[in-house]
Scaffold this motif. Structure first.
Motif, PDB file in Angstrom:
ATOM      1  N   THR A   1      74.876  19.430  -4.364  1.00 57.19           N
ATOM      2  CA  THR A   1      76.262  19.452  -3.903  1.00 57.19           C
ATOM      3  C   THR A   1      76.917  18.113  -4.207  1.00 57.19           C
ATOM      4  O   THR A   1      76.351  17.053  -3.893  1.00 57.19           O
ATOM      5  CB  THR A   1      76.337  19.754  -2.399  1.00 57.19           C
ATOM      6  OG1 THR A   1      75.716  21.020  -2.141  1.00 57.19           O
ATOM      7  CG2 THR A   1      77.782  19.805  -1.928  1.00 57.19           C
TER       8      THR A   1
ATOM      9  N   GLU B   1      80.868  15.886  -4.408  1.00 54.05           N
ATOM     10  CA  GLU B   1      82.248  15.824  -3.934  1.00 54.05           C
ATOM     11  C   GLU B   1      83.130  15.413  -5.104  1.00 54.05           C
ATOM     12  O   GLU B   1      82.939  14.345  -5.701  1.00 54.05           O
ATOM     13  CB  GLU B   1      82.373  14.828  -2.780  1.00 54.05           C
ATOM     14  CG  GLU B   1      83.644  15.009  -1.975  1.00 54.05           C
ATOM     15  CD  GLU B   1      83.633  14.173  -0.709  1.00 54.05           C
ATOM     16  OE1 GLU B   1      83.772  14.730   0.380  1.00 54.05           O
ATOM     17  OE2 GLU B   1      83.486  12.932  -0.832  1.00 54.05           O
TER      18      GLU B   1
ATOM     19  N   LYS C   1      89.642  16.139  -1.837  1.00 52.18           N
ATOM     20  CA  LYS C   1      88.366  16.347  -2.516  1.00 52.18           C
ATOM     21  C   LYS C   1      87.701  17.603  -1.979  1.00 52.18           C
ATOM     22  O   LYS C   1      87.865  17.946  -0.799  1.00 52.18           O
ATOM     23  CB  LYS C   1      87.430  15.144  -2.326  1.00 52.18           C
ATOM     24  CG  LYS C   1      87.895  13.877  -3.017  1.00 52.18           C
ATOM     25  CD  LYS C   1      86.863  12.771  -2.874  1.00 52.18           C
ATOM     26  CE  LYS C   1      87.293  11.506  -3.629  1.00 52.18           C
ATOM     27  NZ  LYS C   1      86.267  10.431  -3.523  1.00 52.18           N
ATOM     28  N   VAL C   2      86.976  18.263  -2.849  1.00 54.76           N
ATOM     29  CA  VAL C   2      86.248  19.480  -2.463  1.00 54.76           C
ATOM     30  C   VAL C   2      84.780  19.320  -2.852  1.00 54.76           C
ATOM     31  O   VAL C   2      84.405  18.441  -3.645  1.00 54.76           O
ATOM     32  CB  VAL C   2      86.839  20.722  -3.161  1.00 54.76           C
ATOM     33  CG1 VAL C   2      88.249  20.997  -2.666  1.00 54.76           C
ATOM     34  CG2 VAL C   2      86.814  20.566  -4.674  1.00 54.76           C
ATOM     35  N   GLN C   3      83.959  20.186  -2.283  1.00 51.38           N
ATOM     36  CA  GLN C   3      82.527  20.157  -2.592  1.00 51.38           C
ATOM     37  C   GLN C   3      82.185  21.224  -3.632  1.00 51.38           C
ATOM     38  O   GLN C   3      82.624  22.380  -3.515  1.00 51.38           O
ATOM     39  CB  GLN C   3      81.709  20.395  -1.319  1.00 51.38           C
ATOM     40  CG  GLN C   3      81.745  19.216  -0.351  1.00 51.38           C
ATOM     41  CD  GLN C   3      80.807  19.433   0.828  1.00 51.38           C
ATOM     42  OE1 GLN C   3      80.478  20.564   1.164  1.00 51.38           O
ATOM     43  NE2 GLN C   3      80.385  18.348   1.454  1.00 51.38           N
TER      44      GLN C   3
ATOM     45  N   THR D   1      78.948  23.077  -5.322  1.00 48.98           N
ATOM     46  CA  THR D   1      77.504  23.339  -5.216  1.00 48.98           C
ATOM     47  C   THR D   1      77.054  24.093  -6.458  1.00 48.98           C
ATOM     48  O   THR D   1      77.657  25.109  -6.826  1.00 48.98           O
ATOM     49  CB  THR D   1      77.193  24.167  -3.956  1.00 48.98           C
ATOM     50  OG1 THR D   1      77.683  23.468  -2.805  1.00 48.98           O
ATOM     51  CG2 THR D   1      75.689  24.375  -3.813  1.00 48.98           C
TER      52      THR D   1
ATOM     53  N   GLU E   1      79.307  13.730 -10.315  1.00 53.15           N
ATOM     54  CA  GLU E   1      80.644  14.288 -10.093  1.00 53.15           C
ATOM     55  C   GLU E   1      81.563  14.063 -11.294  1.00 53.15           C
ATOM     56  O   GLU E   1      82.551  14.780 -11.483  1.00 53.15           O
ATOM     57  CB  GLU E   1      81.277  13.675  -8.829  1.00 53.15           C
ATOM     58  CG  GLU E   1      81.490  12.184  -8.875  1.00 53.15           C
ATOM     59  CD  GLU E   1      80.238  11.392  -8.465  1.00 53.15           C
ATOM     60  OE1 GLU E   1      80.301  10.161  -8.464  1.00 53.15           O
ATOM     61  OE2 GLU E   1      79.217  12.037  -8.137  1.00 53.15           O
TER      62      GLU E   1
END
Length: 344
Positions: free
Chosen positions: A245, A247, A267-269, A271, A284
């Motif tokens: 995962t 960010e 910001k989003v995660q 996975t 990232e």
């Protein structure tokens, strides 16, 4: 237990009984009976062997005087099968007392026929008949034609392609398929050689692979073509999946000058599933979660759906959390460029 004296005594008793039996009147009658039975069997066998039978023999095939610079891309068979008919005594002589000589053909006799040589059936039958009795009838020859293909030209090197499929087990994936060697040398007549661009392995299907698998596989055969080597090693490398995962910031794409996209959260995660081999190398920076200005204008919902615009090839099952965000478009003042002072 028996000692030596007892064994000798029992042996002498047994010999005495056998001798007494053979010297008795009943024994002589029995031996005479066996003699006549034996004579009857001999007459029956001789009568039976005079009947006509069919059988099959194998005769070796040879090609001699092949020049060293010639590469045989399709050779003659090692042997042919011959079906014949004759009396049993003649066939028995073939089986027990007579060996067939190889059918030998001279390469030099067929050089003027090109790189593809077909030996006439009449020559094959002539060489076979020369080894048979006059009474023997030749019924069939398998194969009924003999041919071979050779090359005198320059060979070429072509890559090897996998002609099969590999599927990994649960929680695993195929990270790489290697062929050793990755190329082979091809020999063929010039017209055929020009059409060959790749050598393929024989078809295969490996399922539920959970560890590195290596197998020796033959290449697919082509008539009149010789691959060197004719087989390769296929190595299937598998790796275990793991979840990671990250960010990642949400980015606006193609917005006009002065307009800025603000999302909540910013910001989003993400996975993903990634192999253990590439787990640390994936960061990232390899991802881009973006929204184009055209999508924002066309969006009629209060929330903005997100799309992963870029991700590395080594990951799969990409998921974004949250899948949509609140947003607004911020209008920023665009400063005019300062004018240069006019020179006095």
């Amino acid at each position: 237990m028996f000692d030596r004296k007892n064994i000798k005594r029992y042996y002498l008793i047994l010999v005495r009984k056998i001798r007494n039996f053979l010297l008795s009147a009943k024994s002589r009658e029995f031996l005479i009976f066996l003699f006549f039975v034996f004579v009857s069997l001999c007459f029956w066998f001789l009568q039976t062997m005079n009947d006509t039978y069919q059988t099959e023999f194998k005769i070796p095939v040879r090609l001699k005087n092949v020049p060293k610079e010639v590469v045989m891309t399709s050779e003659l068979p090692d042997e042919i099968r011959v079906k014949v008919e004759d009396r049993g005594t003649v066939l028995l002589n073939y089986m027990l007392g007579r060996t067939f000589f190889p059918l030998t053909f001279n390469f030099e006799d067929y050089q003027d026929k090109g790189s593809y040589v077909r030996i006439p059936q009449t020559e094959i039958l002539k060489k076979i008949s020369a080894q048979l009795n006059n009474s023997t009838q030749l019924l069939a020859v398998r194969p009924d034609t003999l041919d071979y293909i050779y090359s005198r030209g320059i060979p070429k090197k072509v890559p090897v392609a996998v002609g099969g499929e590999v599927s990994a087990g649960r929680q695993y994936y195929v990270s790489d398929i290697r062929v050793i060697p990755d190329s082979v040398v091809v020999y063929a007549p010039q017209g055929v050689l020009n059409t060959i661009l790749t050598a393929y392995t024989q078809p295969f299907h490996w399922t539920n692979v959970t560890d590195t698998l290596k197998k020796h596989i033959n290449l697919q055969k082509l008539h009149g073509v010789k691959f060197v080597p004719s087989s390769v090693d296929v190595v299937a490398c598998v790796d275990m999946y793991s979840e990671k995962t990250l960010e990642v910031p949400v980015v606006g794409i193609g917005f006009p000058k002065g307009k800025v996209l603000r999302t909540f959260p910013s910001k989003v995660q993400i996975t993903v599933q990634v192999g253990l081999k590439n787990f640390k190398s994936v960061t990232e920076k390899d991802f881009l979660v973006g929204v184009s200005y055209a999508d924002v204008v066309a969006n009629k919902s209060e929330k903005l759906p997100l799309t992963v615009k870029r991700y590395p090839d080594v990951v799969s099952h990409v998921r974004v959390t949250p899948s949509s965000v609140d947003y607004l478009i911020e209008q920023q003042t665009v400063s005019e460029p300062s004018k240069e002072k006019e020179s006095e």
